[in-house]
Design a protein around this motif. Structure first.
Motif, short mmCIF file in Angstrom:
data_model
loop_
_atom_site.label_atom_id
_atom_site.label_comp_id
_atom_site.label_asym_id
_atom_site.label_seq_id
_atom_site.Cartn_x
_atom_site.Cartn_y
_atom_site.Cartn_z
N LEU A 10 0.82 -1.21 0.00
CA LEU A 10 0.00 0.00 0.00
C LEU A 10 0.85 1.26 0.00
CD1 LEU A 10 -2.89 -1.03 2.39
CD2 LEU A 10 -3.10 -0.43 -0.02
N ARG A 11 1.98 1.23 0.69
CA ARG A 11 2.90 2.38 0.67
C ARG A 11 3.39 2.64 -0.75
NH1 ARG A 11 6.36 1.08 6.11
NH2 ARG A 11 4.96 2.14 7.56
N LYS A 12 3.77 1.56 -1.44
CA LYS A 12 4.22 1.70 -2.83
C LYS A 12 3.10 2.27 -3.71
CE LYS A 12 7.51 -2.10 -2.58
NZ LYS A 12 7.78 -3.49 -2.97
N GLN A 13 1.89 1.74 -3.52
CA GLN A 13 0.74 2.23 -4.29
C GLN A 13 0.50 3.71 -4.03
OE1 GLN A 13 -2.96 0.07 -3.88
NE2 GLN A 13 -1.88 -1.89 -3.86
N LEU A 14 0.63 4.11 -2.77
CA LEU A 14 0.39 5.50 -2.40
C LEU A 14 1.42 6.41 -3.06
CD1 LEU A 14 -1.37 7.43 -0.75
CD2 LEU A 14 0.14 7.00 1.20
N GLU A 16 3.20 5.79 -5.78
CA GLU A 16 2.95 5.78 -7.22
C GLU A 16 1.75 6.66 -7.58
OE1 GLU A 16 2.54 1.70 -8.42
OE2 GLU A 16 4.60 1.22 -7.87
N THR A 17 0.69 6.53 -6.82
CA THR A 17 -0.53 7.30 -7.09
C THR A 17 -0.28 8.79 -6.89
OG1 THR A 17 -1.86 5.40 -6.41
CG2 THR A 17 -2.98 7.52 -6.53
N MET A 18 0.46 9.13 -5.84
CA MET A 18 0.77 10.55 -5.61
C MET A 18 1.64 11.10 -6.74
SD MET A 18 -0.61 12.24 -3.23
CE MET A 18 0.50 13.63 -3.32
N GLY A 19 2.51 10.27 -7.30
CA GLY A 19 3.34 10.69 -8.41
C GLY A 19 2.53 11.00 -9.66
N ILE A 20 1.37 10.38 -9.77
CA ILE A 20 0.49 10.59 -10.92
C ILE A 20 -0.52 11.71 -10.63
CG2 ILE A 20 -1.34 9.53 -12.31
CD1 ILE A 20 0.14 6.81 -11.78
N LYS A 21 -1.14 11.66 -9.48
CA LYS A 21 -2.26 12.57 -9.17
C LYS A 21 -1.80 13.93 -8.66
CE LYS A 21 -5.32 9.24 -9.78
NZ LYS A 21 -6.52 9.27 -10.57
N TRP A 22 -0.74 13.96 -7.86
CA TRP A 22 -0.22 15.19 -7.26
C TRP A 22 -1.23 15.94 -6.41
CZ3 TRP A 22 4.77 16.59 -6.94
CH2 TRP A 22 5.66 15.91 -7.75
N LYS A 23 -2.19 15.22 -5.83
CA LYS A 23 -3.20 15.85 -4.97
C LYS A 23 -3.48 14.93 -3.78
CE LYS A 23 -7.02 17.52 -6.39
NZ LYS A 23 -8.32 17.63 -7.03
N PHE A 24 -3.25 15.44 -2.57
CA PHE A 24 -3.56 14.66 -1.38
C PHE A 24 -5.07 14.45 -1.23
CE2 PHE A 24 0.62 16.31 -0.04
CZ PHE A 24 1.23 15.11 0.26
N ASP A 26 -7.18 13.72 -3.69
CA ASP A 26 -7.72 12.84 -4.72
C ASP A 26 -8.38 11.63 -4.05
OD1 ASP A 26 -7.61 11.99 -7.75
OD2 ASP A 26 -7.02 10.23 -6.57
N ASP A 27 -9.52 11.21 -4.57
CA ASP A 27 -10.28 10.10 -3.98
C ASP A 27 -9.45 8.82 -3.87
OD1 ASP A 27 -12.55 11.62 -3.61
OD2 ASP A 27 -13.51 10.95 -5.46
N GLU A 28 -8.68 8.51 -4.89
CA GLU A 28 -7.87 7.29 -4.86
C GLU A 28 -6.75 7.39 -3.82
OE1 GLU A 28 -5.53 4.24 -7.87
OE2 GLU A 28 -6.28 6.13 -8.65
N VAL A 29 -6.13 8.55 -3.72
CA VAL A 29 -5.08 8.77 -2.72
C VAL A 29 -5.66 8.62 -1.32
CG1 VAL A 29 -3.49 10.47 -1.74
CG2 VAL A 29 -3.67 10.21 -4.24
N ILE A 30 -6.81 9.20 -1.09
CA ILE A 30 -7.46 9.11 0.22
C ILE A 30 -7.82 7.66 0.55
CG2 ILE A 30 -9.56 9.71 1.50
CD1 ILE A 30 -9.43 12.45 0.05
N ARG A 31 -8.35 6.93 -0.43
CA ARG A 31 -8.73 5.53 -0.21
C ARG A 31 -7.52 4.69 0.18
NH1 ARG A 31 -8.01 1.16 -2.76
NH2 ARG A 31 -7.25 2.13 -4.66
N ILE A 32 -6.43 4.84 -0.56
CA ILE A 32 -5.22 4.07 -0.26
C ILE A 32 -4.67 4.46 1.11
CG2 ILE A 32 -2.83 3.62 -0.94
CD1 ILE A 32 -3.79 4.09 -3.88
#
Length: 54
Positions: A10-14, A16-24, A26-32
């Protein structure tokens, strides 16, 4: 899968997702992040229980 592996995944996913979304916010960032928090709390509880048994 052991809880430590789930946390690391999950840390890796977070990251990676932050590298794409750049928004804390973002729904996916919050979910992870929330899922990661749950596993961290669970791991801490397990460690506390093991410590009390000694």
């Amino acid at each position: 899968m052991p809880i430590e592996e789930k946390i690391n995944d999950l840390r890796k996913q977070l990251v990676e997702t932050m590298g794409i979304k750049w928004k804390f916010t973002d729904d996916e960032v919050i979910r992870i992040s929330q899922q990661l928090d749950e596993y961290i709390v669970e791991m801490q509880s397990l460690r506390d229980e093991k410590g009390k048994r000694k």
